[in-house]
Design a protein around this motif. Structure first.
Motif, short mmCIF file in Angstrom:
data_model
loop_
_atom_site.label_atom_id
_atom_site.label_comp_id
_atom_site.label_asym_id
_atom_site.label_seq_id
_atom_site.Cartn_x
_atom_site.Cartn_y
_atom_site.Cartn_z
N GLY A 231 -1.80 -52.44 -25.64
CA GLY A 231 -2.30 -53.68 -26.22
C GLY A 231 -1.74 -53.89 -27.61
N GLY A 232 -2.02 -55.08 -28.15
CA GLY A 232 -1.55 -55.38 -29.50
C GLY A 232 -1.56 -56.85 -29.77
N LEU A 233 -0.86 -57.22 -30.84
CA LEU A 233 -0.75 -58.61 -31.27
C LEU A 233 0.60 -59.16 -30.84
N VAL A 234 0.59 -60.32 -30.21
CA VAL A 234 1.82 -60.93 -29.74
C VAL A 234 1.73 -62.44 -29.96
N GLN A 235 2.86 -63.05 -30.18
CA GLN A 235 2.88 -64.50 -30.36
C GLN A 235 2.78 -65.20 -29.01
N ALA A 236 2.27 -66.39 -29.04
CA ALA A 236 2.19 -67.19 -27.81
C ALA A 236 3.57 -67.33 -27.18
N GLY A 237 3.59 -67.17 -25.86
CA GLY A 237 4.85 -67.20 -25.14
C GLY A 237 5.49 -65.84 -24.96
N GLY A 238 4.95 -64.86 -25.64
CA GLY A 238 5.50 -63.51 -25.59
C GLY A 238 4.98 -62.71 -24.41
N SER A 239 5.34 -61.43 -24.41
CA SER A 239 5.01 -60.53 -23.31
C SER A 239 4.44 -59.21 -23.82
N LEU A 240 3.64 -58.60 -22.99
CA LEU A 240 3.13 -57.24 -23.24
C LEU A 240 3.04 -56.52 -21.91
N ARG A 241 3.13 -55.20 -21.99
CA ARG A 241 2.95 -54.39 -20.80
C ARG A 241 1.85 -53.37 -21.08
N LEU A 242 0.78 -53.47 -20.32
CA LEU A 242 -0.31 -52.52 -20.43
C LEU A 242 -0.12 -51.39 -19.43
N SER A 243 -0.53 -50.20 -19.84
CA SER A 243 -0.49 -49.05 -18.96
C SER A 243 -1.87 -48.43 -18.87
N CYS A 244 -2.15 -47.81 -17.74
CA CYS A 244 -3.42 -47.12 -17.54
C CYS A 244 -3.11 -45.80 -16.84
N ALA A 245 -3.32 -44.72 -17.56
CA ALA A 245 -3.07 -43.39 -17.01
C ALA A 245 -4.36 -42.80 -16.48
N ALA A 246 -4.31 -42.30 -15.25
CA ALA A 246 -5.48 -41.74 -14.60
C ALA A 246 -5.36 -40.23 -14.49
N SER A 247 -6.50 -39.56 -14.59
CA SER A 247 -6.52 -38.11 -14.43
C SER A 247 -7.88 -37.68 -13.92
N GLY A 248 -7.94 -36.52 -13.33
CA GLY A 248 -9.21 -35.91 -12.96
C GLY A 248 -9.50 -35.91 -11.48
N ARG A 249 -9.06 -36.90 -10.74
CA ARG A 249 -9.25 -36.95 -9.29
C ARG A 249 -7.99 -37.52 -8.66
N ALA A 250 -7.96 -37.51 -7.35
CA ALA A 250 -6.79 -37.99 -6.64
C ALA A 250 -6.63 -39.50 -6.83
N PHE A 251 -5.55 -39.85 -7.49
CA PHE A 251 -5.26 -41.26 -7.75
C PHE A 251 -5.17 -42.04 -6.46
N SER A 252 -4.74 -41.37 -5.40
CA SER A 252 -4.54 -42.04 -4.13
C SER A 252 -5.85 -42.47 -3.48
N ASP A 253 -6.97 -41.99 -3.96
CA ASP A 253 -8.25 -42.36 -3.37
C ASP A 253 -8.74 -43.73 -3.85
N TYR A 254 -8.00 -44.37 -4.75
CA TYR A 254 -8.53 -45.54 -5.43
C TYR A 254 -7.61 -46.75 -5.41
N CYS B 242 -8.93 -51.23 -17.60
CA CYS B 242 -8.44 -50.70 -16.33
C CYS B 242 -9.65 -50.14 -15.58
N ALA B 243 -9.65 -50.28 -14.25
CA ALA B 243 -10.78 -49.79 -13.46
C ALA B 243 -10.30 -49.27 -12.12
N ALA B 244 -11.07 -48.35 -11.56
CA ALA B 244 -10.75 -47.75 -10.27
C ALA B 244 -11.87 -48.00 -9.27
N GLN B 245 -11.45 -48.32 -8.06
CA GLN B 245 -12.37 -48.66 -6.97
C GLN B 245 -12.02 -47.77 -5.78
N ARG B 246 -13.03 -47.18 -5.16
CA ARG B 246 -12.75 -46.35 -3.99
C ARG B 246 -11.94 -47.15 -2.96
N SER B 247 -10.98 -46.52 -2.37
CA SER B 247 -10.03 -47.23 -1.52
C SER B 247 -10.67 -47.85 -0.29
#
Length: 124
Positions: A9-32, A96-101
């Protein structure tokens, strides 16, 4: 427990772009299925985008369709939100949020785990 940590996240001017990332740990990512939500003060948390586990089907809120792209890298246990053509109306805390598959739907209550959020501010 599944831990989710957002970044990008951050500050960006109108018309610009951002890329958010969400790193998961602790359980099988594939379950969600994974989702992105956003919230501004005084308003309810709003669905932005989601991606299922298999197949990696994507869903978007009408307000971001064509501008935002959600993706996931299962090898890195990470989900991304590429945001383009940002406007002031996109200013919010993004979660970012995780939902059981086995679950479907975009209500925040259907998601089991949440990150701490990252602020996105778009200046006009």
């Amino acid at each position: 427990q599944l831990q989710l940590v957002e970044s990008g996240g951050g500050l960006v001017q109108a018309g610009g772009s951002l890329r958010l990332s969400c790193a998961a740990s602790g359980r099988a990512f594939s379950d969600y299925n994974m989702g992105w939500f956003r919230q501004v003060p005084g308003k309810e948390r709003e669905f932005v985008a989601a991606i299922t586990w298999i197949p990696s089907t994507t869903y978007y809120a009408n307000s971001v369709k064509g501008r935002f792209t959600i993706s996931r890298d299962n090898a890195k246990n990470t989900v991304y939100l590429e945001m383009n053509s940002l406007g002031a109306e996109d200013t919010a805390v993004y979660y970012c949020a995780a939902q059981r598959s086995s679950v479907r739907g975009f209500a925040p209550t259907s998601y089991d785990y949440w990150g701490q959020g990252t602020q996105v501010t778009v200046s006009s």
